[in-house]
Design an enzyme around this catalytic site. Structure first.
Site, short mmCIF file in Angstrom:
data_model
loop_
_atom_site.label_atom_id
_atom_site.label_comp_id
_atom_site.label_asym_id
_atom_site.label_seq_id
_atom_site.Cartn_x
_atom_site.Cartn_y
_atom_site.Cartn_z
N GLY A 11 0.90 -1.48 0.20
CA GLY A 11 -0.39 0.06 -0.10
C GLY A 11 0.85 1.35 -0.40
NE ARG A 72 -1.99 -4.63 -2.35
CZ ARG A 72 -0.99 -4.20 -1.21
NH1 ARG A 72 -1.01 -5.11 -1.09
NH2 ARG A 72 -2.61 -3.59 -0.55
CG ASP A 103 3.91 -8.48 7.56
OD1 ASP A 103 4.71 -8.66 8.34
OD2 ASP A 103 3.38 -9.31 6.66
CB THR A 126 2.81 0.36 6.49
OG1 THR A 126 1.17 -0.01 6.90
CG2 THR A 126 3.36 0.36 6.89
CG ASP A 128 -1.77 -0.24 8.22
OD1 ASP A 128 -2.91 0.74 7.99
OD2 ASP A 128 -1.29 -1.25 7.47
CG ASP A 130 1.36 -2.76 10.13
OD1 ASP A 130 2.28 -2.36 9.96
OD2 ASP A 130 0.44 -3.51 9.56
NE ARG A 172 -1.41 -4.65 7.67
CZ ARG A 172 -0.57 -5.47 7.72
NH1 ARG A 172 -1.63 -6.77 6.08
NH2 ARG A 172 0.91 -5.75 7.87
#
Length: 320
Positions: A11, A72, A103, A126, A128, A130, A172
């Site tokens: 992303g 992707r 990730d 990212t 996120d 994360d 997420r």
């Protein structure tokens, strides 16, 4: 080390362009040739690789998204597909590869670092936040400010119509965006995957606010908990009131990167090239207590990302 390549994967995140710019200019400053891989791992397999000069990354530090594009490619999990990518890099004489992403991008980078002699470094990009072993990822701060701005706008409508509003945010399975946006936006309730809250507590907080004359309620919901419409239906059943839901969606990913993200991305990009020049490989760039660090990909995946739950406790106390 004579030639390196850089790609963005997964992303998009505000600040990715600033990281690409930093990689390219640091490399050229140190006498290296730089190649941009377009469309992530897909471009690596399809040999969509072009040489970049200083001017190619001019005027992009303030642009969201990524000029290298992203795509992707689930097939990249296949070792045979990765061998095609490796051969394309070897044909160009590439000595080092910088992968900017989250990730999934890191997993691809780790596999490449284990299968080829080309040095590989990862940069966390990212919204996120994360990724383990770094306090912040590129794009998180910009996305956070986008969410807080949305909360401020929704609050005006919530107050005018005397309603409770749910704002569903990305992340997420990580609650960082919801957690910090909730406290910065002054939300009455927030739900994150790392700290499950009983819905009855949210109802009690809404009712308590109404009793003291509060005209609205803002509930920030992390997408990893449940869907906003699902929560709205559950709250309506318990309160008998109409609950509105706003799903911010991909608007959180776009926009001009914040000053913090531009600086962070620039530091990450510069440090990634310095690691390659030092013959380091299979490592991810990060920042801890405002100090740049590098961590082996294996260690990144063997640890678990955690949010600061003391901030959650602060939010609970301030939302009475």
């Amino acid at each position: 080390m004579k030639k390196i390549a850089v790609l963005t994967s997964g992303g998009d995140a505000p600040g990715m362009n600033a990281a690409v710019r930093a990689v390219v200019r640091t490399a050229i400053y140190n006498g290296l040739e730089v190649y941009g891989v377009y469309q992530g791992y897909k471009g690596l397999v399809e040999n969509n690789i072009k040489k970049l000069e200083v001017g190619d990354v001019g005027g992009i530090i303030n642009r969201g998204g990524t000029i290298l594009y992203s795509a992707r490619l689930p097939e990249f999990a296949d070792p045979k597909v990765r061998q095609i990518a490796i051969k394309n890099l070897e044909k160009l004489g590439i000595d080092g590869l910088v992968v900017i992403g989250g990730d999934g991008s890191y997993r691809g980078a780790m596999e490449l670092s284990n299968e080829m002699s080309i040095k590989t470094i990862g940069i966390p990009g990212t919204i996120d936040n994360d990724i383990c072993c770094t306090d912040f990822t590129i794009g998180f701060d910009t996305a956070l400010n986008t969410i807080v701005d949305a909360i401020d706008k929704v609050r005006d409508t919530a107050s005018s119509h005397e309603r409770a509003f749910i704002i569903e945010v990305m992340g997420r399975n990580a609650g960082d965006l919801a957690l910090l946006a909730g406290i910065a936006g002054g939300s009455e309730s927030l739900l994150i995957p790392e700290k499950r809250e009983d819905i009855s507590d949210i109802v009690s907080r809404i009712k308590a606010g109404e009793k003291r004359g509060k005209k609205h309620s803002i509930i920030v919901l992390a997408e990893g908990v449940m869907g906003g419409q699902v929560l709205a239906a559950q709250l309506k059943e318990l309160t008998g009131e109409e609950i509105r839901c706003t799903i911010l969606g991909h608007i959180q990913r776009g926009g001009t990167p914040s000053a913090m993200d531009r600086v962070l991305a620039s530091r990450f990009g510069n440090y990634a090239v310095q690691l390659l020049l030092a013959e380091k490989s299979g490592r991810a760039v990060g920042i801890q207590n405002n100090r740049l660090v590098s961590t082996r990909f294996e260690d990144v995946f063997s640890n678990t990302h955690e949010v600061d739950l003391t901030i959650y406790d602060v939010s609970k106390q301030l939302s009475i």
